[in-house]
Design an enzyme around this catalytic site. Structure first.
Site, PDB file in Angstrom:
ATOM      1  N   ASP A 231     -32.339  -0.132  28.937  1.00  0.00           N
ATOM      2  CA  ASP A 231     -31.053   0.437  28.547  1.00  0.00           C
ATOM      3  C   ASP A 231     -29.977   0.127  29.585  1.00  0.00           C
ATOM      4  O   ASP A 231     -30.218   0.211  30.797  1.00  0.00           O
ATOM      5  CB  ASP A 231     -31.227   1.967  28.441  1.00  0.00           C
ATOM      6  CG  ASP A 231     -29.993   2.672  27.925  1.00  0.00           C
ATOM      7  OD1 ASP A 231     -29.615   2.396  26.783  1.00  0.00           O
ATOM      8  OD2 ASP A 231     -29.412   3.488  28.668  1.00  0.00           O
ATOM      9  N   GLU A 291     -30.637  -4.628  26.882  1.00  0.00           N
ATOM     10  CA  GLU A 291     -29.391  -4.284  26.216  1.00  0.00           C
ATOM     11  C   GLU A 291     -28.280  -4.943  27.014  1.00  0.00           C
ATOM     12  O   GLU A 291     -27.730  -4.348  27.945  1.00  0.00           O
ATOM     13  CB  GLU A 291     -29.187  -2.764  26.163  1.00  0.00           C
ATOM     14  CG  GLU A 291     -28.006  -2.414  25.299  1.00  0.00           C
ATOM     15  CD  GLU A 291     -27.353  -1.080  25.596  1.00  0.00           C
ATOM     16  OE1 GLU A 291     -26.578  -0.618  24.764  1.00  0.00           O
ATOM     17  OE2 GLU A 291     -27.608  -0.497  26.680  1.00  0.00           O
TER      18      GLU A 291
HETATM   19  C1  NOJ Z   1     -27.130   2.540  25.432  1.00  0.00           C
HETATM   20  C2  NOJ Z   1     -27.842   3.255  24.337  1.00  0.00           C
HETATM   21  O1  NOJ Z   1     -28.159   2.353  23.314  1.00  0.00           O
HETATM   22  C3  NOJ Z   1     -26.933   4.373  23.884  1.00  0.00           C
HETATM   23  O2  NOJ Z   1     -27.373   4.975  22.699  1.00  0.00           O
HETATM   24  C4  NOJ Z   1     -26.823   5.367  25.004  1.00  0.00           C
HETATM   25  O3  NOJ Z   1     -25.923   6.382  24.655  1.00  0.00           O
HETATM   26  C5  NOJ Z   1     -26.335   4.677  26.295  1.00  0.00           C
HETATM   27  N1  NOJ Z   1     -26.968   3.432  26.556  1.00  0.00           N
HETATM   28  C6  NOJ Z   1     -26.571   5.552  27.493  1.00  0.00           C
HETATM   29  O4  NOJ Z   1     -27.940   5.609  27.791  1.00  0.00           O
END
Ligand code: NOJ
Ligand code: CA
Length: 568
Positions: A231, A291
């Site tokens: 993430d 991500e």
């Molecule tokens: C990316 C995640 O996909 C999202 O849903 C989240 O709110 C943020 N990172 C913070 O962890």
């Protein structure tokens, strides 16, 4: 679902016999050097919303296990489960208070082990979501960190003095609204949070943080997890001098001036951490998905790392956010990712963006367009990640009023920013109450379209979006050209038709996608690719008539898909 037996291929076996030092990672490839995840179809699943086994209105692990046969039948090889660890659920799991357990609302570690074991029986791997940038403010590390300036975990987070009375240390803002600094009266310092105040950023400059987080991955690898989706990797480091970010023209969804986040996003140190995580992953032959919100291919390239030393699967979010049905725009992005030197990772939706059904749909031909988009990302070179419900044409169901919003960013930014509830609604299984997701009122409402767009009804309808996905995924697993073939763009000047070959040895798959609302004529010259006079047989189309062939020229219906196999 993998057609090949990796470790037992003659090639891998002979390597294993000749080199005592060969790592598990090197062995786990096929004769052409492809790892399992390059031939796999991934499926992102939001556990709160997939299947509710104990009827409390919230999905859970046993619910997922009960639906593994559905996923297997669809053609899924790996599921990525968004965070299911103990959490106060401020950000619905992205605020983790214990990395080594399961939140009771989702079950327990035994349920998790059963999910892994049942997945294994069906050839479905489990990937977890690792929230590495921040913890919950209820994590024991943070509770200790905030307890005093000299606590053992003080330096595990980013604490700083303000610039003066009521003045934060600098101008950095949280991407979820307001300042990125929160004052804590007990120790009279501010802590940094790029997301909600309940999500304090970890200090990755502290080796103890690195060690503890690396150990978390080991814990789950030993439990059978085959990898992680990492993430918010862009946010791991901040400029230690806390230089103010430059303000740039325009305002964001919260009405604040835009900023160029050059001092708290994508700092070069991120890559050191990714290399470290990769070393640990390699010990377990695991895969890392990132991500990675990049704005250029150059940036994305960096996430693969030199000699593939970082993420095997950084997501191409530029492809995911093309956001218009435009053959030229997709053509450009596909060429760019194919030139990046790594293995592309393709998706068209996730739990943070409005559903692809709405983003690409024109409101009239949405089902045809959903099939068109499926045919695009499931026939390209690379690994696709489906978002749950995409395969049945689930649509966004935004809250109708501020009172209904669950996602805090929707509460803060209403009405410009409605939050992400709309794309996180319960999976639509059938036409019974709550679309068969739960006997209780679900945590988010099911849209009226569940009457027509649900698994059970669509399985019975040969023309459904779901059956189209199933046929595509079958082809993807069985056609060598779709698995390993090179990408060759055709008719690159066409404004309405996206057309390409996936060529593998003496054969190819031809993909023709009409991204326009009108009948399009086109012809393809296959001679330059050694395929002149090749036999053409239709693999999949949703056209009502066969592809019209008059001389060399062919016509394709509006928003239609035509996929054919070419053999010499
Ligand atoms: C990316 C995640 O996909 C999202 O849903 C989240 O709110 C943020 N990172 C913070 O962890
Ligand atoms: Ca439940």
């Amino acid at each position: 679902m993998f057609r090949r037996s990796f470790a037992t291929s003659i090639f891998a076996l002979s390597l294993a016999l000749t080199s005592a030092h060969i790592s598990a990672q090197q062995m786990a490839v096929d004769a052409e050097g492809h790892a399992w995840w390059q031939h796999a179809v991934f499926y992102e699943l939001y556990p709160r919303s997939f299947a509710d086994s104990n009827n409390d209105g919230i999905g859970d692990l046993n619910g997922i296990t009960s639906r593994l046969d559905y996923l297997k039948d669809l053609g899924v090889d790996a599921i990525w489960i968004t965070p299911c660890f103990p959490s106060p659920q401020v950000d619905f799991g992205y605020d983790v208070s214990d990395y080594q357990n399961i939140d009771p609302m989702y079950g327990n570690l035994q349920d998790f082990d059963r999910l892994v074991a049942e997945g294994r029986k069906r050839g479905i791997h489990i990937v977890l979501d690792f929230v590495i940038n921040h913890t919950s403010d209820q994590h024991k590390w943070f509770l200790d960190s905030k307890s005093s300036r000299t606590s053992a975990h003080r330096d595990w987070y980013i604490w700083r003095d303000g610039k003066g009375p009521d003045l934060p240390p600098n101008n950095w803002v949280s991407t979820f609204g307001l300042s990125a600094w929160k004052f804590d009266p007990l120790t009279r310092q501010y802590y940094y949070h790029y997301f909600y105040p309940e999500q304090p950023d970890l200090n990755w400059r502290n080796p103890a943080v690195e060690q503890a987080m690396f150990d978390v991955t080991r814990f789950w690898y030993k439990r059978g997890v085959v990898g992680f989706r990492l993430d918010a990797v862009d946010s791991l480091f901040e400029d230690p001098k806390l230089t103010d970010n430059p303000v740039v023209p325009g305002t964001d969804n919260f009405g604040r001036p835009n900023m160029d986040e050059k001092y708290n996003q994508k700092l070069p140190e991120v890559h050191d951490v990714l290399r470290g995580l990769r070393k640990v992953a390699d010990e377990y032959d695991a895969v890392l998905i990132g991500e990675t919100y990049t704005s250029t291919i150059g940036e994305l390239k960096q996430y693969y790392g030199e000699r593939s030393s970082e993420l095997q699967m950084p997501m191409d979010m530029m492809f995911a956010t093309v956001d218009k049905l435009s053959a030229p725009d997709f053509r450009q992005q596909i060429s760019a990712i194919n030139s990046a030197g790594g293995w592309p990772v393709l998706l068209i939706g996730n739990h943070d963006m409005a559903r692809s059904y709405n983003r690409y749909g024109d409101g009239v031909h949405n089902d045809a367009i959903a099939k068109l988009m499926a045919a695009l990302y499931l026939t390209l070179r690379g690994t696709p990640i489906l978002y749950y419900g995409e395969e049945i044409g689930m649509e966004n169901n935004d809250p109708k009023s501020k009172e209904d919003v669950r996602d805090p960013i929707g509460k803060l930014g209403w009405p410009l920013e409605k939050g992400r509830d709309g794309e996180r609604t319960p999976m639509q299984w059938n036409v019974s109450a709550n679309a068969g997701f739960s006997m209780a009122r679900p945590w988010l409402p099911v849209p009226p379209s569940a009457e027509t767009h649900n698994v059970e009804s669509e399985l019975r309808d040969p023309g459904s979006v779901l059956n189209f996905y199933k046929r595509l995924l079958f082809l993807r697993h069985h056609e060598e050209s779709l698995l390993d073939g090179e990408y060759i763009p055709l008719n690159e000047n066409s404004p309405g038709v996206l057309c390409y070959l996936r060529r593998y040895k003496n054969e190819a798959v031809l993909v023709v996608l009409n991204m326009s609302g009108s009948l399009q004529k086109f012809d393809v010259d296959l001679a330059p690719y050694g395929l002149a006079g090749a036999n053409r047989s239709t693999l999949l189309t949703d056209m009502t008539g066969e592809l019209q062939t008059g001389g060399k020229e062919m016509s394709i219906e509006p928003f239609a898909v035509y996929i054919a196999k070419l053999t010499k």
